[in-house]
Design an enzyme around this catalytic site. Structure first.
Site, PDB file in Angstrom:
ATOM      1  N   ASP A 354       0.733  -1.161   0.043  1.00  0.00           N
ATOM      2  CA  ASP A 354       0.007  -0.120  -0.043  1.00  0.00           C
ATOM      3  C   ASP A 354       0.962   1.342   0.182  1.00  0.00           C
ATOM      4  O   ASP A 354       2.069   1.380   0.622  1.00  0.00           O
ATOM      5  CB  ASP A 354      -0.922  -0.096   1.160  1.00  0.00           C
ATOM      6  N   GLU A 390       1.379  -0.484  -5.023  1.00  0.00           N
ATOM      7  CA  GLU A 390       0.842   0.673  -5.202  1.00  0.00           C
ATOM      8  C   GLU A 390       1.556   1.869  -5.535  1.00  0.00           C
ATOM      9  O   GLU A 390       2.200   2.387  -4.483  1.00  0.00           O
ATOM     10  CB  GLU A 390      -0.372   0.789  -3.986  1.00  0.00           C
TER      11      GLU A 390
END
Length: 713
Positions: A354, A390
């Site tokens: 993330d 990401e």
């Protein structure tokens, strides 16, 4: 078996810890006792605190025994406690300077979670005592770390090791996936055991996916602001423990580690890989005035990026109040130790990082040569796992799609935006779409990476579901309690003329066709596709594009059968079968437009008029139709019986126009005839039986539709 309760005799023996060892960090049981070790460069004293079962839940302090850790080696406070074993609840208290202006927050009244805890029990309840400036004991309001017994009967568990070009990722939420599943026993729904149940595993295998990407399963807590609204964090992007499986996803108290391992074993037995969505970029402690749960009270200036001009403030590249700082050796070691643990002890197959750009910032910019990348690449264990970035954060210069180094794959945000825009309002032509359909060579072809570096997706947990993408043009997040201010406004969606439900029958029919178009585009593109759980079942969040606090039917998968659900489910299964059986639909290398046979190229682009695309066509922003020809004759693969097969060739037609039209098919040498194998104007994409269409003929195409044609020579 060692007793769970602390007896008076045992407590008497624990007045002083044995010296123990500085490594490994955390709590490790050796069969006779447990070694405790915690790292801090700024603490002046440390204690390990043992609790009986009366302190298992937040709001109950229980009996606490505090034992000084008198030995310190290389900034590691350590001690060995004989007779302490699995099931023991514990925490740390660290004393030292308290000076927020210098970024120092030591306070022995704060019970701290072990950063290396393998299990965590209890919940965090917001209370004045959990903040650094309070002299009140925080123990009744924070979770406990737990000593574990790591043995597990893995048996003949083997990693599936699915090649990237065969990989199909299915993003799901452990709780939401089975919470309403009628064939999973009620006591197992919403748990690791529920996901391991044959009803869940059989569904995944029948769908044709090869990997599940689990939304965060590291122990997380609910933010104070969310608690104040009477809600809970559902998604899990608020980590409190990087080694501990989230306790609430266990069907039995204290069984989370064993149950997680059983889940992985069951998925591996079905040939399905397990990828974890991991949040190392920030922690649950939030801003400097947030709660003290672990890192802030241990060594704030080392674990977090502080403002170099004002150490009382954090540098926030994550939008969550703080940024974890892997520029420092021990925070970086904690991340890599965590990754290795999940690979070696928990048998997971990969990670989706993330806001990965936040981890790769050296001074201020994202740096390919950062210590984070160097350490990952050189690690013989981590470097062999599936690594997905990401590739952005919320700071300046944080959008790094296409810029991560080899070994890494990326969530391709350019793919998402281009495909959404093409099918929504189609104002940009087809030039960018062509790159996305063929693996994004403009992003990944210049540094040795391959099309498999592109994780193609149209929807994700963050944003509209597939159904909502074709039903809403505006977010509807009022249920989150933030006056609809949260969530993105850049949805690139198309509602068919009516906002939300209910809608006229003709609008619903158009929406279902749009969903088929988007799913077909995704699963027929080169690269590794990612589906979101429920998109194949027409799942809606009622227009909520940021359902992070919706632990209810808004987020849970609805397993009720319907025509719409059966339609999309049949389409996805049909597409994934085609993708599995035809390497030309999942190429490992970039297309080159090179000759294959009969003057045909491996890749060719066709205008609806039947000619190959010209330079002028590529810059026609009003063009809303394109044909992509893929020649499979240069690809040979083994059939199900081991026979050598020359792959088929295909022509993919995408027509995003609002009106019906025609597409002139290429003639010899491209093809003698074409057979339709996918038609998104039909339920399930299954075309009606019809005679092949000769090359050179004009093929009627319905407004907003996709056709996949197989070449016959």
């Amino acid at each position: 078996m060692l007793p769970e309760e602390l007896t008076a005799a045992l407590a008497a023996r624990l007045e002083r810890a044995w010296p123990g060892d500085p490594f490994p960090l955390g709590a490790h049981w050796d069969g006779e006792g447990t070694n405790f070790a915690i790292w801090s460069t700024t603490a002046t004293a440390a204690q390990v605190c043992l609790f009986d079962s009366g302190g298992a839940a937040a709001g109950q302090s229980g009996t606490e025994y505090r034992i000084d850790l008198d030995d310190r080696t290389y900034h590691v406070w350590h001690g060995y406690l004989p007779g302490v074993g699995p099931g023991q609840r514990y925490g740390f208290r660290l004393d030292g300077p308290y000076d927020p202006s210098r970024g120092l927050f030591h306070n022995p009244a704060k019970l701290l979670l072990d950063p290396y805890a393998r299990a965590i029990e209890g919940e965090f309840v917001d209370h004045p005592a959990v903040y650094a400036d309070s002299a009140e004991d925080s123990a009744p309001h924070v979770p406990r770390s737990v000593v574990i017994h790591s043995a597990f009967p893995w048996g003949d568990d083997r990693r599936p090791n699915v090649p990237w070009d065969d990989t199909v990722i299915y993003e799901l939420h452990v709780r939401g996936f089975t919470k309403l599943h009628p064939d999973v026993p009620p006591e197992l729904r919403g748990t690791y055991a529920g996901l391991a149940h044959p009803a869940a595993v059989d569904y995944l295998t029948s769908l044709g996916v090869t990997a599940v990407e689990l939304m965060p399963v590291h122990q997380f807590v609910t933010e104070p602001a969310v608690q104040a609204r009477g809600m809970r964090n559902y998604w899990g992007y608020n980590t409190a423990g990087f080694f501990a499986p989230h306790e609430a996803y266990s069907s039995r108290r204290g069984n989370q580690v064993r149950e997680f391992k059983s889940m992985v074993r069951a998925l591996h037995a079905a040939g399905i890989e397990v990828i974890l969505d991991v949040v190392y970029n920030h922690t649950a402690e939030g801003e400097p005035n947030g709660p003290v749960l672990n890192f802030r009270g241990i060594d704030n200036g080392s674990y977090y990026r502080l403002d170099e001009h004002d150490p009382s403030k954090y540098v926030d590249y994550t939008g969550c109040g703080n940024t974890f700082d892997p520029r420092h050796p021990f925070p970086l070691q904690l991340i890599t130790d965590s990754l290795r643990y999940w690979i070696t002890e928990m048998h997971v197959d990969g990670f989706r990082f993330d806001l990965a750009s936040a981890l790769a910032r050296s001074l201020h910019d994202v740096d390919k040569l950062s210590s984070f990348f160097d350490t990952i690449h050189q690690d013989p264990v981590i470097s062999q796992a599936k690594l997905i970035a990401e590739p952005w954060d919320v700071g300046a210069g944080g959008y790094q799609v296409g810029e991560f180094p080899p070994l890494w794959t990326e969530w391709n945000g350019r793919y998402r935006d281009t495909v959404r825009s093409f099918w929504a309002h189609g104002t940009d032509g087809v030039r960018d779409l062509a790159y996305r359909l063929t693996g994004s060579s403009d992003l990944y072809g210049d540094d040795g990476r391959l099309p498999i570096a592109s994780i193609n997706y149209v929807t994700a947990h963050d944003g509209f579901t597939m159904r909502d993408l074709v039903s809403y043009e505006r977010k509807h997040n009022e249920a989150n309690g933030e006056a609809n201010r949260d969530g993105t406004d850049d949805n690139r969606s198309f509602n068919g003329g009516t906002e939300g439900d209910p809608a006229p029958a003709e609008v619903v029919a158009l929406r279902r066709r749009q969903a088929r178009n988007l799913l077909s585009t995704l699963l027929l593109s080169t690269g590794a596709p990612m589906l979101v759980a429920g998109d194949e079942r027409w799942r809606t969040q009622q227009g909520n594009n940021n359902a992070y606090v919706q632990d209810n039917e808004i987020s849970w998968l609805d397993w009720t059968s319907s025509d719409s659900a059966e339609d999309l489910l049949a389409l996805v299964r049909r597409l994934l079968t085609l993708r599995r059986d035809h390497p030309v639909l999942r190429q490992r290398a970039f297309f080159e437009g090179r000759p294959v046979e009969d003057e045909c190229k491996d890749l060719a682009w066709f205008h609806p008029a039947g000619r190959e695309m010209s330079d002028q066509d590529w810059f026609d922003t009003g063009l809303r139709s394109i044909g992509m020809y893929l020649d499979g004759r240069g690809l040979r693969h083994r059939g199900r019986r081991g026979e050598l097969i020359i792959d088929d060739s295909f022509l993919l037609l995408l027509h995003a126009g609002d009106s019906d039209g025609e597409f002139r098919l290429p003639a010899t040498p491209w093809a003698a005839e074409f057979e339709t194998v996918i038609d998104t104007t039909c339920p399930g994409g299954a075309p009606p039986s019809s005679a092949p269409v000769p090359g050179g003929a004009s093929l009627p195409v319905r407004a907003r539709s996709v056709r996949l044609l197989r070449v016959q020579r």
